[in-house]
Design an enzyme around this catalytic site. Structure first.
Site, mmCIF file in Angstrom:
data_model
loop_
_atom_site.group_PDB
_atom_site.id
_atom_site.type_symbol
_atom_site.label_atom_id
_atom_site.label_comp_id
_atom_site.label_asym_id
_atom_site.label_seq_id
_atom_site.Cartn_x
_atom_site.Cartn_y
_atom_site.Cartn_z
ATOM 1 N N SER A 159 -16.705 -27.658 45.630
ATOM 2 C CA SER A 159 -17.139 -27.561 47.076
ATOM 3 C C SER A 159 -18.399 -26.945 47.528
ATOM 4 O O SER A 159 -18.939 -27.186 48.505
ATOM 5 C CB SER A 159 -15.812 -26.861 47.627
ATOM 6 N N SER A 192 -14.834 -24.811 42.208
ATOM 7 C CA SER A 192 -16.211 -24.926 43.120
ATOM 8 C C SER A 192 -17.355 -24.332 42.851
ATOM 9 O O SER A 192 -18.301 -24.503 43.557
ATOM 10 C CB SER A 192 -15.558 -24.682 44.306
ATOM 11 N N LYS A 210 -22.712 -19.633 51.192
ATOM 12 C CA LYS A 210 -21.935 -20.788 51.652
ATOM 13 C C LYS A 210 -21.375 -20.432 52.906
ATOM 14 O O LYS A 210 -21.032 -19.475 53.305
ATOM 15 C CB LYS A 210 -20.769 -20.814 50.376
HETATM 16 N N1 GLN Z 1 -11.799 -29.418 43.859
HETATM 17 C C1 GLN Z 1 -10.762 -28.425 44.126
HETATM 18 C C2 GLN Z 1 -10.025 -28.484 45.205
HETATM 19 O O1 GLN Z 1 -10.538 -29.657 46.082
HETATM 20 C C3 GLN Z 1 -11.301 -26.938 44.034
HETATM 21 C C4 GLN Z 1 -12.089 -26.611 45.166
HETATM 22 C C5 GLN Z 1 -12.569 -25.184 45.134
HETATM 23 O O2 GLN Z 1 -12.593 -24.533 44.140
HETATM 24 N N2 GLN Z 1 -12.949 -24.668 46.247
HETATM 25 O O3 GLN Z 1 -9.085 -27.919 45.881
#
Ligand code: GLN
Length: 483
Positions: free
Chosen positions: A153, A177, A78
């Site tokens: 994400s 995420s 990532k």
């Molecule tokens: N969807 C969550 C957010 O927008 C989690 C994102 C993540 O785990 N990086 O914060």
């Protein structure tokens, strides 16, 4: 596909026993990326030294040198992980020209184990999002249906593994995420216990919640990658000295001593019936293999989303203060320094990131701190206590990962609340620092995959892998059409 349709464990052994060459395996990964990823958009940068590095692995094997557990295996990372000499942007315009002078501990450990980093994967900007629609490099498409999101994400990491562009990938999970995109793409993804994996060199979003973990095509591939990256790191003071077991070797599908908790708050009347059916089917499989089940209560679940969005945005507002046009990345010049800061941050950050910085700055500001950040921290502790109580009665929790299958690109972009509530089943796990995994549970009637979440006490990843393997052995494996 000659190699990528197999398990990384098999391919690694074939490379080490000189039956096949690492360079051919990496070549297959790169060719698949070159063709399939034009549409999927899961990569934002490729490692132009990948073939050279694979050749070096082959040479070492020829010379009889000891080879690591991921020798010659293509892995995607990532774009939140710093990679020395390979552009790292967090998928933000503010870091579009940033080439790190060092690699994250996770990346170093993967390389030391012989893995070949084929490239950097797309994600929501600074890992803020649930659909990969907040990326400066555009949306990632779901290999199961290209009109739909891959989740977020870590959307690129999930899509790359589901489309077999690499054997595994690295994600980060602050509120879901890793687990949510794994669920939406029909693969395995684990967020380990907070502290299991070093955060050194990972671009920080919310430091008390962020954890790195792998995506893979099976339980044992996930446990094998996690073993490589886990363990104490003197460069991260929150990393744990807890011993890293050989999870893969120790996997047991004997469920007779297992008690599974079913949290009633996660199976409410408003739960999508198809998601419910798939979670219940997994529970039935575990029961048929000897596990006991128990209804449990996590009464403060309803506060998880508001608490998460206060804690995460507060920490983000502080972590992202460093992007000021002076030390990293892009600068929009101006003769006045305050104007330079304002222009750089105003133009460099995307809308969602700016929204969160403002929310977090507000929640931390004097006069509001007690009412928001402090209160959220207190409720976070109560959520942790809910889990501690439950784990004195059960060994693990089995529940849904997400509220739906992959949604259409654009469908939720204007509806922030609905997007945020996508994480209702995942954020509590981060708030409590627990390990959680998404395991493929089958397909919904629309033909899209649905994951099942397994949550265990701190440092009990073995329990998670045991349950995951039991489900894997008893649920028919499905792959996206045309992959
Ligand atoms: N969807 C969550 C957010 O927008 C989690 C994102 C993540 O785990 N990086 O914060």
């Amino acid at each position: 596909m000659k190699f990528l349709n197999k398990s990384l464990l098999e391919v690694r052994n074939d490379i080490v026993s000189k039956k096949i060459k690492a360079v051919d395996v990496v070549q297959e990964s790169l060719s698949r990326i070159n063709t399939l990823d034009k549409e999927l958009n899961s990569f934002v940068a490729l490692n132009d030294k990948a073939l050279e590095q694979a050749e070096a692995v082959d040479k070492k094997i020829q010379a009889g040198e000891n080879q690591g557990p991921l020798a010659g295996i293509p892995i995607a990372v990532k774009d939140m992980f710093c990679t020395k000499d390979l552009r790292t942007t967090a998928c933000s315009n503010i870091l579009k020209n940033f080439v790190p002078p060092y690699s994250a501990t996770v990346v170093k450990r993967l390389e030391a184990a012989g893995a070949i980093i084929v490239g950097k994967t797309n994600c929501d900007e600074f890992a803020m999002g649930s659909s990969n629609e907040n990326s400066a490099f555009g949306v990632v498409k779901n290999p199961w249906d290209r009109a739909r999101v891959a989740g977020g994400s870590s959307g690129g990491s999930a899509s790359a593994v589901a489309a077999r562009l690499a054997f595994g990938s690295m994600g980060t999970d602050t509120g879901g995420s890793i687990r949510q995109p794994a669920s939406l793409c029909g693969i395995y993804g684990i967020k380990p216990t907070y502290g299991r994996v070093s955060r050194y060199g990972i671009i920080a979003y919310a430091s008390s919640l962020d954890q790195a973990g792998p995506f893979a095509g099976s339980t044992k591939e996930a446990s094998e990658i996690l073993k490589v990256i886990a363990g104490y790191d003197e460069k991260d003071s929150t990393s744990s000295a807890e011993a890293v077991p050989d999870w893969t070797q120790n996997i047991s599908t004997d469920m007779s001593k297992m008690t599974i908790g079913i949290p009633k708050e996660y199976f409410g009347d408003d739960l999508n019936p198809e998601i419910k059916k798939i979670a219940m089917n997994a529970i039935e499989i575990l029961k048929s293999k000897g596990a006991k089940t128990k209804e449990i209560s996590l009464p403060h679940t309803k506060f998880a989303i508001p608490v998460y969005y206060l804690v995460a945005t507060s920490e983000a507002s502080s972590n992202l203060a460093r992007y000021d046009g002076v030390r990293y990345g892009v600068r929009i010049p101006s003769s006045d320094i305050n104007d330079m800061y304002a222009k750089t941050r105003g133009q460099g950050f995307g809308t969602e990131v700016k929204k969160r910085i403002m929310l977090g700055t507000f929640a931390l500001s004097s006069g509001y701190y007690d009412a928001y950040y402090k209160k959220a921290s207190q409720v976070r502790h109560i959520i942790l206590k809910d889990f501690a109580k439950v784990f004195s009665e059960v060994d693990a929790i089995v529940c849904p990962v997400t509220t739906s299958t992959a949604f259409k690109i654009g469908e939720k972009i204007k509806d922030t609340i609905s997007m945020y509530y996508n994480d209702i089943f995942t954020t509590s796990v981060n708030l409590a620092g627990l390990p959680g995994m998404s395991v493929p549970g089958g397909l919904a009637s629309n033909g899209l995959p649905v994951g099942v979440q397994i949550i265990a006490p701190h440092f009990k990843e073995q329990t998670i892998f045991n349950i995951s393997q039991t489900l894997e052995d008893n649920i028919e494996k499905k792959v996206p059409h045309g992959i």
